[in-house]
Design a protein around this motif. Structure first.
Motif, PDB file in Angstrom:
ATOM      1  N   LYS A 288       0.837  -1.203   0.000  1.00 18.21           N
ATOM      2  CA  LYS A 288       0.000   0.000   0.000  1.00 18.21           C
ATOM      3  C   LYS A 288       0.872   1.253   0.000  1.00 18.21           C
ATOM      4  N   LEU A 289       1.971   1.205   0.756  1.00 25.18           N
ATOM      5  CA  LEU A 289       2.890   2.329   0.781  1.00 25.18           C
ATOM      6  C   LEU A 289       3.697   2.396  -0.502  1.00 25.18           C
ATOM      7  N   THR A 290       4.221   1.257  -0.917  1.00 26.94           N
ATOM      8  CA  THR A 290       5.080   1.216  -2.098  1.00 26.94           C
ATOM      9  C   THR A 290       4.400   1.810  -3.320  1.00 26.94           C
ATOM     10  N   ARG A 291       3.103   1.592  -3.443  1.00 22.92           N
ATOM     11  CA  ARG A 291       2.370   2.066  -4.628  1.00 22.92           C
ATOM     12  C   ARG A 291       2.240   3.577  -4.678  1.00 22.92           C
ATOM     13  N   VAL A 292       2.280   4.248  -3.514  1.00 27.17           N
ATOM     14  CA  VAL A 292       2.022   5.696  -3.503  1.00 27.17           C
ATOM     15  C   VAL A 292       3.244   6.547  -3.166  1.00 27.17           C
ATOM     16  N   LEU A 293       4.227   5.982  -2.489  1.00 23.71           N
ATOM     17  CA  LEU A 293       5.358   6.765  -2.010  1.00 23.71           C
ATOM     18  C   LEU A 293       6.229   7.259  -3.166  1.00 23.71           C
ATOM     19  N   THR A 294       6.579   8.531  -3.134  1.00 24.70           N
ATOM     20  CA  THR A 294       7.443   9.128  -4.150  1.00 24.70           C
ATOM     21  C   THR A 294       8.679   9.721  -3.485  1.00 24.70           C
ATOM     22  N   THR A 295       9.666  10.061  -4.294  1.00 25.06           N
ATOM     23  CA  THR A 295      10.864  10.719  -3.783  1.00 25.06           C
ATOM     24  C   THR A 295      10.502  12.051  -3.142  1.00 25.06           C
ATOM     25  N   GLU A 296       9.560  12.755  -3.746  1.00 29.12           N
ATOM     26  CA  GLU A 296       9.102  14.027  -3.189  1.00 29.12           C
ATOM     27  C   GLU A 296       8.447  13.827  -1.839  1.00 29.12           C
ATOM     28  N   ASP A 297       7.690  12.744  -1.708  1.00 27.95           N
ATOM     29  CA  ASP A 297       7.074  12.431  -0.414  1.00 27.95           C
ATOM     30  C   ASP A 297       8.142  12.231   0.652  1.00 27.95           C
ATOM     31  N   LEU A 298       9.172  11.468   0.323  1.00 33.17           N
ATOM     32  CA  LEU A 298      10.248  11.207   1.280  1.00 33.17           C
ATOM     33  C   LEU A 298      10.911  12.507   1.729  1.00 33.17           C
ATOM     34  N   THR A 299      11.147  13.379   0.781  1.00 31.23           N
ATOM     35  CA  THR A 299      11.764  14.664   1.111  1.00 31.23           C
ATOM     36  C   THR A 299      10.890  15.449   2.076  1.00 31.23           C
ATOM     37  N   GLU A 300       9.603  15.463   1.814  1.00 34.88           N
ATOM     38  CA  GLU A 300       8.670  16.194   2.676  1.00 34.88           C
ATOM     39  C   GLU A 300       8.573  15.563   4.062  1.00 34.88           C
ATOM     40  N   LEU A 301       8.577  14.238   4.126  1.00 32.25           N
ATOM     41  CA  LEU A 301       8.543  13.548   5.415  1.00 32.25           C
ATOM     42  C   LEU A 301       9.792  13.880   6.229  1.00 32.25           C
ATOM     43  N   ASN A 302      10.937  13.877   5.576  1.00 29.18           N
ATOM     44  CA  ASN A 302      12.183  14.244   6.251  1.00 29.18           C
ATOM     45  C   ASN A 302      12.128  15.676   6.774  1.00 29.18           C
ATOM     46  N   LYS A 303      11.576  16.569   5.941  1.00 30.68           N
ATOM     47  CA  LYS A 303      11.505  17.979   6.318  1.00 30.68           C
ATOM     48  C   LYS A 303      10.658  18.175   7.569  1.00 30.68           C
ATOM     49  N   LYS A 304       9.567  17.450   7.662  1.00 29.11           N
ATOM     50  CA  LYS A 304       8.678  17.608   8.818  1.00 29.11           C
ATOM     51  C   LYS A 304       9.365  17.219  10.119  1.00 29.11           C
ATOM     52  N   VAL A 305      10.256  16.241  10.043  1.00 26.09           N
ATOM     53  CA  VAL A 305      10.990  15.831  11.243  1.00 26.09           C
ATOM     54  C   VAL A 305      12.191  16.732  11.491  1.00 26.09           C
ATOM     55  N   ASP A 306      13.009  16.927  10.460  1.00 25.57           N
ATOM     56  CA  ASP A 306      14.284  17.616  10.649  1.00 25.57           C
ATOM     57  C   ASP A 306      14.178  19.131  10.700  1.00 25.57           C
ATOM     58  N   ALA A 307      13.252  19.692   9.949  1.00 23.43           N
ATOM     59  CA  ALA A 307      13.110  21.146   9.928  1.00 23.43           C
ATOM     60  C   ALA A 307      11.986  21.629  10.835  1.00 23.43           C
ATOM     61  N   GLN A 308      10.868  20.900  10.842  1.00 26.59           N
ATOM     62  CA  GLN A 308       9.711  21.321  11.633  1.00 26.59           C
ATOM     63  C   GLN A 308       9.680  20.685  13.014  1.00 26.59           C
ATOM     64  N   ARG A 309      10.598  19.742  13.257  1.00 27.60           N
ATOM     65  CA  ARG A 309      10.766  19.121  14.575  1.00 27.60           C
ATOM     66  C   ARG A 309       9.566  18.304  15.035  1.00 27.60           C
ATOM     67  N   LEU A 310       8.852  17.725  14.098  1.00 28.61           N
ATOM     68  CA  LEU A 310       7.760  16.832  14.466  1.00 28.61           C
ATOM     69  C   LEU A 310       8.311  15.439  14.743  1.00 28.61           C
ATOM     70  N   LYS A 311       7.581  14.640  15.509  1.00 28.03           N
ATOM     71  CA  LYS A 311       8.022  13.291  15.841  1.00 28.03           C
ATOM     72  C   LYS A 311       7.772  12.349  14.662  1.00 28.03           C
ATOM     73  N   PRO A 312       8.702  11.420  14.405  1.00 31.34           N
ATOM     74  CA  PRO A 312       8.513  10.470  13.301  1.00 31.34           C
ATOM     75  C   PRO A 312       7.174   9.745  13.354  1.00 31.34           C
ATOM     76  N   ALA A 313       6.752   9.346  14.547  1.00 32.19           N
ATOM     77  CA  ALA A 313       5.483   8.621  14.667  1.00 32.19           C
ATOM     78  C   ALA A 313       4.308   9.501  14.246  1.00 32.19           C
ATOM     79  N   ASP A 314       4.352  10.776  14.602  1.00 31.45           N
ATOM     80  CA  ASP A 314       3.268  11.695  14.238  1.00 31.45           C
ATOM     81  C   ASP A 314       3.273  11.982  12.735  1.00 31.45           C
ATOM     82  N   VAL A 315       4.461  12.122  12.168  1.00 26.29           N
ATOM     83  CA  VAL A 315       4.579  12.361  10.735  1.00 26.29           C
ATOM     84  C   VAL A 315       4.058  11.150   9.958  1.00 26.29           C
ATOM     85  N   ALA A 316       4.392   9.969  10.436  1.00 25.03           N
ATOM     86  CA  ALA A 316       3.922   8.739   9.788  1.00 25.03           C
ATOM     87  C   ALA A 316       2.410   8.623   9.860  1.00 25.03           C
ATOM     88  N   ALA A 317       1.850   8.901  11.024  1.00 24.50           N
ATOM     89  CA  ALA A 317       0.401   8.809  11.198  1.00 24.50           C
ATOM     90  C   ALA A 317      -0.329   9.786  10.282  1.00 24.50           C
TER      91      ALA A 317
END
Length: 328
Positions: A288-317
């Motif tokens: 389900k993840l593999t079908r939708v995940l893009t490189t841009e998505d990964l970049t945005e997920l990283n940004k939310k944790v590293d730049a916006q300081r959100l928790k990985p679990a919250d970003v994943a949810a």
């Protein structure tokens, strides 16, 4: 990204040939050719004893932690009781995956293929990974299956070595690709690890494949704040980083496209212990993840944790909810 997460992971392919046999050095993040630092961790709920308990392995860098949390959410939705175990290096977690002490790990095709290749055939073994994603995954499966590992299908998301310049430099010299840089004739100092002159995906590859004139190396940790700042300040002109670096914009940097495919295909994919997590049910849940995940998505997920300081679990949810990947 903040300096800590970026220090926690150097580019995987660049360090691939140095991965095996350097356990004490802690190399291997997204791969035994990358890095990844962090201690033990937890998440994804508490596992209950029984056949539905699954342990998800995570490397210590941001992207792996977020992917592990997403895996946990998908597997919990499918009826499993997942926990997350964070381990510093691939040299540590890959044997645990073979032994069944870890059941599922988010991985990278080319990186893992070369890690297993060197592990099985020696550090000087000819490379098996390439810029061809299909061929790379086929080679990976041939190496993984005898070890009791099952490699699930890859998706579009790719996290691999990449090179960046300042927006000003790119505009001044009309650069969009690495080929453009080579054709421009501009001399560049490269902010990268001091191993770059020996690594085929770094200085030698840039010179041979693109004709880029590298005049020297600024020996700074790959993708670190210090390396980015050096390029921003003009102390270097070219930065070695990764395709999902989330903080380039903060430093006024842009990626140049690897248009001749110098880098190997490091597509994100799940790897599981075949005996404990090799069922179609697990594969379907993670697909389900593999079908939708893009490189841009990964970049945005990283940004939310590293730049916006959100928790990985919250970003994943949040991602699972936004993409409507859960049934419950």
């Amino acid at each position: 990204m903040s300096s800590t997460p970026r220090r926690a992971r150097t580019s995987r392919a660049l360090l691939a040939t140095a991965a095996v046999g350097v356990l004490a050095a802690g190399l291997a993040a997204c791969g035994g050719d990358s890095l990844e630092k962090s201690g033990t961790g937890g998440g994804g709920g508490s596992a209950k004893p029984g056949e539905n308990a699954l342990v998800i392995g995570s490397a210590g860098f941001t992207e792996s932690r977020v992917l592990a949390e997403i895996y946990a959410g998908l597997l919990k939705d499918a009826g499993y009781s997942p926990t997350i175990k964070t381990t510093e290096a691939r040299e540590l977690y890959e044997p645990e995956l073979e032994k069944g002490r870890i059941d599922v790990v988010p991985e990278y095709a080319a990186t893992l293929a070369e890690f297993l290749n060197k592990k099985q055939n020696g550090k000087d073994a000819p490379t098996v990974a390439s810029a061809d994603a299909g061929a790379t995954v086929t080679a990976l499966r041939k190496l993984a299956e005898p070890r009791g590992l099952k490699v699930l299908d890859p998706g579009r998301a790719v996290d691999q070595n990449a090179f960046a310049v300042t927006k000003e430099f790119a505009e001044k010299h009309q650069l969009k690709t690495l080929s453009d840089l080579g054709k421009s004739g501009q001399e560049v100092k490269l902010a990268a690890g001091d191993e770059c002159p020996q690594r085929p995906f770094c200085q030698p590859g840039l010179e041979k494949t693109y004709g880029i004139r590298v005049t020297g190396i600024a020996p700074l940790e790959v993708g670190s704040v210090q390396a980015k700042q050096a390029v921003k300040d003009g102390k270097a002109q070219l930065l070695l980083t990764t395709t999902t670096d989330a903080t380039l914009e903060q430093f006024g940097l842009v990626l140049l496209k690897d248009d001749k495919k110098l880098q190997n295909s490091d597509n994100v994919l799940p790897v599981v212990n075949a005996q404990k997590a090799g069922s179609q049910k697990v594969a379907d849940a993670l697909a389900k993840l593999t079908r939708v995940l893009t490189t841009e998505d990964l970049t945005e997920l990283n940004k939310k944790v590293d730049a916006q300081r959100l928790k990985p679990a919250d970003v994943a949810a949040q991602y699972l909810k936004e993409k409507r990947l859960l049934t419950k």
